[in-house]
Design an enzyme around this catalytic site. Structure first.
Site, PDB file in Angstrom:
ATOM      1  N   GLY A 114      -4.605  85.676 144.699  1.00 12.73           N
ATOM      2  CA  GLY A 114      -4.927  84.511 143.865  1.00 12.73           C
ATOM      3  C   GLY A 114      -6.392  84.121 143.793  1.00 12.73           C
ATOM      4  O   GLY A 114      -6.818  83.521 142.810  1.00 12.73           O
ATOM      5  N   ASP A 161      -1.404  74.533 148.941  1.00 10.73           N
ATOM      6  CA  ASP A 161      -0.111  74.013 148.487  1.00 10.73           C
ATOM      7  C   ASP A 161       0.642  73.498 149.718  1.00 10.73           C
ATOM      8  O   ASP A 161       0.354  72.418 150.212  1.00 10.73           O
ATOM      9  CB  ASP A 161       0.602  75.151 147.759  1.00 10.73           C
ATOM     10  CG  ASP A 161       1.876  74.739 147.061  1.00 10.73           C
ATOM     11  OD1 ASP A 161       1.900  73.635 146.484  1.00 10.73           O
ATOM     12  OD2 ASP A 161       2.852  75.512 147.079  1.00 10.73           O
ATOM     13  N   PHE A 215       3.174  73.397 138.558  1.00 13.55           N
ATOM     14  CA  PHE A 215       2.901  74.802 138.838  1.00 13.55           C
ATOM     15  C   PHE A 215       1.822  75.299 137.889  1.00 13.55           C
ATOM     16  O   PHE A 215       2.010  75.323 136.677  1.00 13.55           O
ATOM     17  CB  PHE A 215       4.159  75.661 138.748  1.00 13.55           C
ATOM     18  CG  PHE A 215       3.986  76.969 139.463  1.00 13.55           C
ATOM     19  CD1 PHE A 215       4.153  77.050 140.846  1.00 13.55           C
ATOM     20  CD2 PHE A 215       3.604  78.121 138.775  1.00 13.55           C
ATOM     21  CE1 PHE A 215       3.944  78.251 141.527  1.00 13.55           C
ATOM     22  CE2 PHE A 215       3.404  79.322 139.446  1.00 13.55           C
ATOM     23  CZ  PHE A 215       3.579  79.379 140.826  1.00 13.55           C
ATOM     24  N   ASP A 262      -0.929  83.096 139.454  1.00 13.07           N
ATOM     25  CA  ASP A 262       0.082  83.733 138.614  1.00 13.07           C
ATOM     26  C   ASP A 262       1.417  83.014 138.676  1.00 13.07           C
ATOM     27  O   ASP A 262       1.702  82.238 139.586  1.00 13.07           O
ATOM     28  CB  ASP A 262       0.315  85.170 139.092  1.00 13.07           C
ATOM     29  CG  ASP A 262       1.089  85.210 140.409  1.00 13.07           C
ATOM     30  OD1 ASP A 262       0.646  84.556 141.375  1.00 13.07           O
ATOM     31  OD2 ASP A 262       2.155  85.857 140.467  1.00 13.07           O
TER      32      ASP A 262
HETATM   33  P1  IMP Z   1       0.764  77.664 150.474  1.00  9.10           P
HETATM   34  O1  IMP Z   1       0.849  78.681 151.562  1.00  9.10           O
HETATM   35  O2  IMP Z   1       2.082  77.077 150.143  1.00  9.10           O
HETATM   36  O3  IMP Z   1      -0.316  76.615 150.685  1.00  9.10           O
HETATM   37  O4  IMP Z   1       0.438  78.419 149.160  1.00  9.10           O
HETATM   38  C1  IMP Z   1      -0.754  78.964 148.904  1.00  9.10           C
HETATM   39  C2  IMP Z   1      -0.586  80.125 147.973  1.00  9.10           C
HETATM   40  O5  IMP Z   1       0.575  80.005 147.133  1.00  9.10           O
HETATM   41  C3  IMP Z   1      -1.761  80.146 147.062  1.00  9.10           C
HETATM   42  O6  IMP Z   1      -2.765  80.988 147.593  1.00  9.10           O
HETATM   43  C4  IMP Z   1      -1.192  80.639 145.763  1.00  9.10           C
HETATM   44  O7  IMP Z   1      -1.339  82.031 145.679  1.00  9.10           O
HETATM   45  C5  IMP Z   1       0.273  80.280 145.784  1.00  9.10           C
HETATM   46  N1  IMP Z   1       0.528  79.055 144.968  1.00  9.10           N
HETATM   47  C6  IMP Z   1       0.753  77.809 145.404  1.00  9.10           C
HETATM   48  N2  IMP Z   1       0.903  76.928 144.403  1.00  9.10           N
HETATM   49  C7  IMP Z   1       0.766  77.665 143.274  1.00  9.10           C
HETATM   50  C8  IMP Z   1       0.786  77.323 141.863  1.00  9.10           C
HETATM   51  O8  IMP Z   1       0.937  76.172 141.425  1.00  9.10           O
HETATM   52  N3  IMP Z   1       0.604  78.368 141.012  1.00  9.10           N
HETATM   53  C9  IMP Z   1       0.412  79.659 141.425  1.00  9.10           C
HETATM   54  N4  IMP Z   1       0.352  79.999 142.717  1.00  9.10           N
HETATM   55  C10 IMP Z   1       0.538  79.019 143.634  1.00  9.10           C
HETATM   56 MG    MG Z   2      -2.840  82.991 147.006  1.00  6.02          MG
END
Ligand code: IMP
Ligand code: MG
Length: 177
Positions: free
Chosen positions: A43, A104, A153, A160
């Site tokens: 990402g 996130d 989202f 993506d």
């Molecule tokens: P976390 O581990 O839940 O904090 O998520 C982080 C990863 O989830 C990010 O590096 C993104 O690749 C993916 N992610 C989280 N939210 C979104 C979103 O709204 N759109 C796309 N990818 C997301």
């Molecule tokens: Mg990511």
């Protein structure tokens, strides 16, 4: 089925302007030491590329590497994190700046921070383009945040939905049709 909303959530110009400000903060705080930027794939590829070009303008020339961490399936985190690729650079004793697209649940950032500390990084800082505090499950914050957004989202600028839309130069939202 989710569909890309017509209107950008954050335009290309807004991203540019905000990142310029963010990098001024990073430069102010971190310019006194050699910096290693570690982007989290996939990402963060676009964010990291623009970040280091802005650091360059601020006369900061970091070492750059990537780790590949994955957890997502569609719009839901599977919760299980996997390290698909480790960085090649040595981070022991280094000042490291993690670059990720979005904070996130916080699991990915926590995982990356722990991993880099385990590898002996002396100081681990973090910057993210987006922060969705409403979704946080792990108490972690980023040192530098581009935009704080609601629980929607988002896609584009490297992010993506099921592998699509990473190429958009702006940030859009996908929603139910
Ligand atoms: P976390 O581990 O839940 O904090 O998520 C982080 C990863 O989830 C990010 O590096 C993104 O690749 C993916 N992610 C989280 N939210 C979104 C979103 O709204 N759109 C796309 N990818 C997301
Ligand atoms: Mg990511």
């Amino acid at each position: 089925m989710l569909k890309l909303h017509q209107e950008p959530l954050i335009t290309e110009l807004e991203i540019k302007v905000r990142m310029g400000q963010m990098v001024l903060d990073i430069a102010r705080d971190l310019r006194h030491r050699e910096l290693t930027v570690i982007g989290i794939l996939r990402g963060s590829f676009m964010f990291t590329a623009d970040l280091v070009r802005l650091l360059y303008i601020n006369d900061i020339h970091p070492l750059i590497d990537f780790v590949f961490v994955t957890s997502y399936d569609g719009t839901e985190s599977t919760g299980e994190l996997r390290l698909l690729k480790e960085m090649s650079l040595e981070v022991e004793g280094k000042l490291v700046l993690i670059a990720d697209d979005i904070l996130d649940t916080g699991k990915t950032m926590k995982f990356a921070q722990d991993f880099l500390k385990e590898k002996g990084a002396e100081q681990v800082k973090s910057c993210v383009l987006l922060d969705k505090p409403a979704r946080r499950l792990v108490p972690v914050q980023a040192d530098y945040v581009g935009f704080t957004i609601d629980d929607v989202f988002v896609v584009g600028y490297g992010l993506d939905y099921n592998g699509r839309y990473r190429d958009l130069p702006y940030l859009g939202v996908v929603e139910e049709e």
